[in-house]
Scaffold this active site. Structure first.
Site, short mmCIF file in Angstrom:
data_model
loop_
_atom_site.label_atom_id
_atom_site.label_comp_id
_atom_site.label_asym_id
_atom_site.label_seq_id
_atom_site.Cartn_x
_atom_site.Cartn_y
_atom_site.Cartn_z
N ASN A 243 0.85 -1.19 0.00
CA ASN A 243 0.00 0.00 0.00
C ASN A 243 0.88 1.23 0.00
O ASN A 243 1.76 1.38 0.85
CB ASN A 243 -0.90 -0.02 1.24
CG ASN A 243 -2.01 1.01 1.17
OD1 ASN A 243 -1.81 2.10 0.66
ND2 ASN A 243 -3.17 0.66 1.67
N CYS A 248 -5.31 0.98 -1.20
CA CYS A 248 -5.93 -0.32 -0.95
C CYS A 248 -7.06 -0.56 -1.95
O CYS A 248 -7.32 -1.70 -2.34
CB CYS A 248 -6.43 -0.43 0.49
SG CYS A 248 -7.47 0.95 0.99
N HIS A 495 -11.40 1.33 4.19
CA HIS A 495 -10.38 0.42 3.68
C HIS A 495 -11.03 -0.58 2.74
O HIS A 495 -12.18 -0.98 2.95
CB HIS A 495 -9.73 -0.30 4.87
CG HIS A 495 -8.62 -1.23 4.46
ND1 HIS A 495 -7.52 -0.80 3.76
CD2 HIS A 495 -8.45 -2.56 4.65
CE1 HIS A 495 -6.72 -1.83 3.55
NE2 HIS A 495 -7.27 -2.90 4.07
N ASP A 512 -5.55 -8.60 1.41
CA ASP A 512 -5.62 -7.36 2.18
C ASP A 512 -4.25 -6.69 2.13
O ASP A 512 -3.39 -6.91 2.98
CB ASP A 512 -6.01 -7.66 3.62
CG ASP A 512 -6.27 -6.39 4.43
OD1 ASP A 512 -6.09 -5.30 3.88
OD2 ASP A 512 -6.66 -6.50 5.60
#
Length: 1157
Positions: A243, A248, A495, A512
């Site tokens: 990131n 994200c 997020h 993630d």
């Protein structure tokens, strides 16, 4: 978008100044334990393993094919899935904690802790900074309560959300989610900029009610993941994406696209060449990224890709919309695939078609229009699942009555209007409309309603109800779910992450950012439906009302793959699909990284020796550097094993430079107290007999891995090397630079040994020879002493000895031709000190117009010592402006890459250097604007934006600019000259309006200097004649429009429209008051009959009947200000929105996604 930093609280240490009066504090706490799983709510940016090489990857060990990319060949073979066993995932212990803080605005502590609550057997508490952790936002963190007493090396991993509850309407609560591995160094974690203090402390917003603030924390304790050892590739077979700050949303989309193998294969087959650079070519950057995702062992960086988009650092810190990025990226790729072997791939994968139709009911007429789509936007609000959204999508609308359709040749006709699908694409992308505009609140809100989506989606259901007559019924539109993209958080920040099953097996994976984990189907599907979750009752024996809370993590985008196409789409992608030049390039990158990694691992065995020579000084001085002698990063360096004898190293030098060992003499460099770096002394024979490692330890007390040396080589007349001369204590090695004032040029001309007892006058002939001057040329000598923080360069008396002038080994003498009194120089910098001063302080500044803050307008070379007047004078000359005082400058924010919000005041800084500093960084950008009046004059004025409401119900915005010492009366007098009044003697008043309520009538004698029009609307209006003649029992009351949000369990009053004053007479009934209100507002009877009237006190309505005496409801004295009691007009808000930039709280909206290349 990110509107808050996720940080430990201790990151800030500056002193705190209370903003509110000191008083007492009182807090109440409540928490409820539960074991049910919370919706996953992850951090903006998951911390990567700490010691990880950037972009480190492994290329598969196989021979490369020699041919380039060929036309796409689809092999119906599923890509090899991870063989890692699926570990069952247990639901983590979870709790919700509620903290009610009374007398909130009177808290007089910088930090304020909640009571301790326990989750997962651990002690936690919430930490807030009521007035901000050195920011103008509320700061809030989750804290490990007993961190000071825990054993060494403790770790706790928690997913958690923190919220400030909106007590009027829970829908507008501010909630932010993150996760963190707590440890001794980071025992608290959260949000430094949680929400703006102006929003929190505004009583009308609902976050402070009766000076009480309610804070909630939801904490889910998970098994601590050791970030040092967790290996996504080893655990799952896949790697994540790093990131860059707020990327994200992009990472989740890229992972989804990458795991559509047919798409990946097409990207690999886009033509690129070995001369392309990834940062300038989207196809190559995407190929490189996908290749690394496929073959790397560690998470992959996306910087090359975002650079290829034309994004700067600021773009990487702006969160955008996944759907928008998806469309823009696919459009770019579609364009770049044209004319290649993969032309049309985007359409083949993602393009479907639907038909818009209008069909007349009573005549034979039908109009149709075919349109293509790459994704479908489905309604979430009011729909329980995907099928309900499709039902709504194809819902038939009746065009009748006033809304009849005008058909060609048939005139106005009753008709049916709708949409049907001609065909669906092999890969169906469904965008769920989780965000929508709330017209009541005039803001965007997130829809967290429960919304279900199936594992298998049948779009042929109910005999093809979604299909048009032209649709090919032989195609079976049965889809299986491939990806679920999730948004966790609220409308102002959150997020993104993705659940994907790459091979359509039963195994799901969560992508993630850097981390990839295995997840079960429940987590990927049911946990992402959204909606509310019910807490289990803590006392089952009592008849407690179940407590429900909203889940803020939910699906935002779904990707389905058609069953009949999955063999083609989930195809095999291997090395033969990848261009040879790309494989070679990436293999070379990998080898370089492996080499660096090996060097790093073996660094303790080696010493880096940097050898500066005369040639380096001559090459660098006057070009790369002006002060000192050399930039050691630009000289030849040797990586030598520490145990190697130094004499052997000299043989390496002999091979490299062609200087035999017997002609080499090495000097050690030393850093002096004045921060200069000079050759200090030659190595002794004993030192040269030592090993390289021993010598480094002798020379470098800082234990730096580097050893810096100067190689002295004496040359004869034939330029061949000679043995170095013997050096006694009397000999001093000096270095010489020559300055030419006409050319403004400084260059290195050589070095000499001189005797300490000798005088400069004895070497003048030699210096003239080195400079190319005549032997008798008169020259001036200066010693270059230091240059930080200021330049020190002093004249040398040629009659004094070198020792008397305090010259020593390594000193620098600058010289130039003598400037005679008869022939003074007309150069800008006539002597060495002035030139060095100029060089030290010169600064090229890029000026940009404040109206176009992304584009350089012009550059100027200035001095950092220029004062304010000198800077604006140069800018004015550049712009051809006669009056420099009309220039206003604004500094640059190095972090946001934007202008600072406040301009530089007239002579508000001493020097240019002060204009360019932002915290600990120095910028080279300034913004300018040309004013219509001089800045000193403008600064003495106050500009107010005033909305004038005329008696004709027209609103005009006026800028009133007056001296700061002026009064409200002066504002009104100025305004009278600009507006049309109902009669010449009309009197005006100035009101303060905020969120559709009148907060203040300004006294005529109030000074305007402290009036704020940034958040409040200033409204001017004529005072009605009837208000001037109030009777003793008449009352002037506030009248506001309001509506209620019926969808909420808790009644919510929302004001809208323009508030106004009204006189009510003693004994007057509501029916009589209504007549006057209808006449004033000119509302039609039919509409006015639907309105309801209520007396509102502190936001609670008491509905009135026509026979009620209105004046009896209003007290004779004000309670919390007159706006707290008002006559409310309840009706729907049908008026068009008027937007004034001056009176809206400035919310940060997303910038549109742009890919520039």
């Amino acid at each position: 978008m990110i509107d808050s930093q996720i940080t430990p609280s201790s990151s800030s240490s500056s002193p705190f100044s209370p903003l509110f009066h000191n008083f007492f504090k009182s807090s109440f706490f409540r928490f409820v334990d539960r074991t049910a799983l919370l919706s996953p709510s992850m951090t903006m940016m998951t911390p990567p393993p700490l010691d990880q090489e950037d972009d480190e990857m492994l290329v598969p060990h196989s021979d490369f094919a020699t041919e380039g990319p060929q036309p796409m060949e689809v092999v119906p073979q599923a890509e090899a899935a991870s063989t890692v066993e699926n570990q069952p995932v247990e639901d983590p212990p979870t709790s919700r904690f509620t903290w009610t803080i009374e007398n909130f605005s009177r808290l007089n502590t910088k930090k304020h802790y909640s009571d301790i609550f326990i989750v997962g057997g651990f002690k936690w508490r919430v930490l807030i900074f009521p007035k901000g952790n050195n920011v103008d936002h509320l700061s809030m963190y989750l804290d490990v309560a007993d961190s000071a007493t825990l054993p060494y090396g403790w770790l706790r991993n928690a997913q958690f959300s923190l919220a400030v509850v909106n007590q009027i309407n829970h829908k507008y609560s501010v909630r932010k989610d993150t996760q963190h591995q707590f440890n001794a160094r980071e025992s608290d974690w959260g949000f430094t900029s949680f929400m703006h203090l102006s929003e929190l402390y505004d009583p009308s917003r609902g976050y402070l009610v009766n000076d009480t603030c309610v804070i909630e924390a939801e904490v889910a304790v998970r098994r601590a993941i050791d970030y040092w050892t967790y290996d996504s590739k080893k655990e799952t077979g896949y790697v994540g994406l790093k990131n860059q700050g707020a990327t994200c949303y992009m990472n989740s989309l890229l992972q989804t696209l990458y795991h559509i193998p047919y798409f990946r294969k097409a990207v690999y087959h886009m033509p690129t060449t070995e001369n392309d650079m990834p940062s300038g070519s989207i196809p190559l950057a995407l190929q490189s990224l996908f290749y690394k995702l496929q073959y790397s062992d560690n998470s992959v960086a996306t910087k090359e890709l975002t650079k290829s988009f034309g994004w700067d650092t600021y773009d990487s810190f702006m969160q955008h919309d996944v759907q928008e990025l998806n469309r823009v990226l696919c459009e770019k790729l579609e364009d770049k695939m044209k004319g290649t072997v993969v032309e049309g791939t985007i359409q083949q994968l993602f393009e479907g078609h639907h038909m818009n139709y209008i069909e007349c009911i009573n005549v034979d007429y039908k109009s149709t229009r075919k349109e293509s789509f790459y994704d479908l936007q489905l309604d979430v609000k009011g729909c329980r699942d995907v099928y309900a959204s499709f039902d709504k999508y194809v819902e038939v609308e009746r065009l009748e009555g006033d809304n009849k359709y005008h058909a060609e040749l048939h005139g106005l006709q009753d008709a049916k209007k709708g949409v049907l699908f001609i065909d669906f694409p092999p890969v169906l992308q469904l965008q769920l409309k989780r965000f929508e505009y709330d017209f009541m609140r005039d803001t965007m809100v997130k829809i967290n309603d429960r919304y279900e989506f199936p594992l298998q989606l049948d779009l042929d259901r109910e005999n093809g109800k979604y299909l048009s007559p032209e649709a090919d019924r032989r195609v079976r539109n049965l889809y299986t779910l491939h990806s679920v993209l999730v948004h966790s958080g609220g409308v102002h920040g959150g997020h993104y992450y993705a659940f994907i099953r790459p091979t359509l097996s039963d195994q799901w994976f969560k992508f993630d950012d850097e981390r990839v984990t295995k997840e079960d189907m429940k987590r990927a599907l049911e946990e992402q439906y959204g909606g509310e979750e019910e807490l289990p009752q803590t006392n089952p024996g009592f008849n407690n009302t179940p407590f429900k809370f909203t889940k803020y993590s939910n699906a935002y985008m779904l990707v389905y793959i058609r069953e009949s196409d999955k063999e083609k789409i989930i195809c095999n992608v291997d090395e033969k699909d990848i261009a040879e030049h790309l494989r070679i390039r990436l293999k070379k990158e990998q080898e370089e990284k492996e080499h660096k990694k090996k060097e790093k691992a073996e660094a303790h065995l080696y010493t880096i020796i940097k050898v500066a020579r005369n040639e380096d000084l001559a090459e660098q001085i006057g070009r790369d550097i002006y002060f000192d002698l050399v930039d050691h990063d630009k000289v030849r360096s040797f990586r030598i094993q520490k145990q190697m004898p130094f004499n052997l190293f000299k043989e390496e030098v002999a091979k490299e430079f062609g200087v035999p060992v017997q002609f080499q003499r090495f000097w050690l460099w030393a850093k002096r107290q004045n921060h200069t770096y000079r050759p200090n002394r030659p190595l002794t024979h004993q030192e040269e007999a030592q090993s390289v490692g021993q010598l480094r330890e002798v020379s470098n007390k800082a234990h730096n891995a580097e050893l810096k040396l100067f190689l002295e080589v004496e040359l004869g007349l034939d330029l061949r090397p000679l043995p170095p001369p013997d050096k006694t204590k009397e000999d001093i090695l000096l270095f010489f630079k020559l300055y030419d004032p006409d050319k403004e040029e400084l260059r290195y001309v050589g070095r000499l040994f001189v005797k300490g007892g000798g005088k400069p006058s004895e070497i003048l002939t030699k210096l003239n020879e080195m400079a190319g001057f005549s032997p008798n040329e008169e020259i001036e000598l200066y010693e270059e002493i230091k240059f930080e923080p200021t330049v020190m360069c002093e004249h040398i008396d040629k009659k004094l000895t070198f020792r008397a002038s305090q010259l020593e080994d390594g000193d620098i003498i600058c010289f130039q031709k003598l400037l005679s009194a008869e022939n003074p120089s007309h150069c800008r910098h006539p002597d060495v000190p002035s030139f060095l001063e100029y060089v030290h302080n010169r600064q090229v500044v890029h000026f940009r117009s404040l109206e176009k803050p992304k584009e350089d307008d012009f550059c100027l070379e200035l001095s950092k010592l220029f004062n304010y007047d000198q800077v604006v004078d140069r800018v004015a000359r550049q712009l051809g402006l006669d009056d420099p005082t009309k220039i206003r400058l604004t500094s640059h924010n190095c972090y946001s890459q934007q202008p600072k919000p406040q301009p530089i005041k007239y002579r508000g800084v001493d020097h240019l250097s002060d204009m360019l500093v932002h915290y600990n960084q120095t910028s080279d950008i300034l913004y300018y604007e040309v004013l219509d009046i001089p800045l000193p004059e403008l600064q003495g004025l106050k500009t107010l934006k005033v909305a004038f409401h005329s008696t004709k119900d027209e609103i005009t915005i006026h800028s009133i600019r007056l001296p700061k010492q002026s009064t409200v009366g002066d504002v009104i007098n100025d305004l009278k000259t600009k507006v049309e009044l109902s009669h010449p003697n009309a009197e005006l008043r100035l009101l303060e309006v905020f969120y559709h309520k009148i907060y203040k009538i300004f006294p005529l004698n109030e000074k305007i200097e402290n009036i704020n029009d940034q958040y409040w609307t200033l409204r001017a209006e004529e005072i009605p004649e009837e208000e001037k003649n109030l009777g003793p029992h008449d009352r002037l009351i506030h009248v506001y429009h309001f509506t209620k949000d019926a969808s909420q369990n808790q009644m919510q009053v929302q004001n809208f429209g323009e508030p106004f004053f009204l006189i009510i007479h003693e004994g007057e009934t509501l029916a009589e008051v209504k007549v006057r209100i209808q006449k004033k507002l000119q509302v039609p009877d039919e509409e006015f009959s639907k309105w309801k009237f209520a007396f509102l006190s502190l936001g609670r309505p008491e509905y009135l009947h026509d026979s009620d005496i209105v004046s009896s409801r209003f007290q004779r004295r004000d309670v919390y200000g007159a706006w707290e009691q008002y006559l409310g007009l309840e009706h729907s808000d049908t008026a068009p929105k008027r937007v004034y930039t001056a009176n809206q709280n400035r919310l940060t909206f997303e910038k549109p996604v742009k890919i520039y290349n």
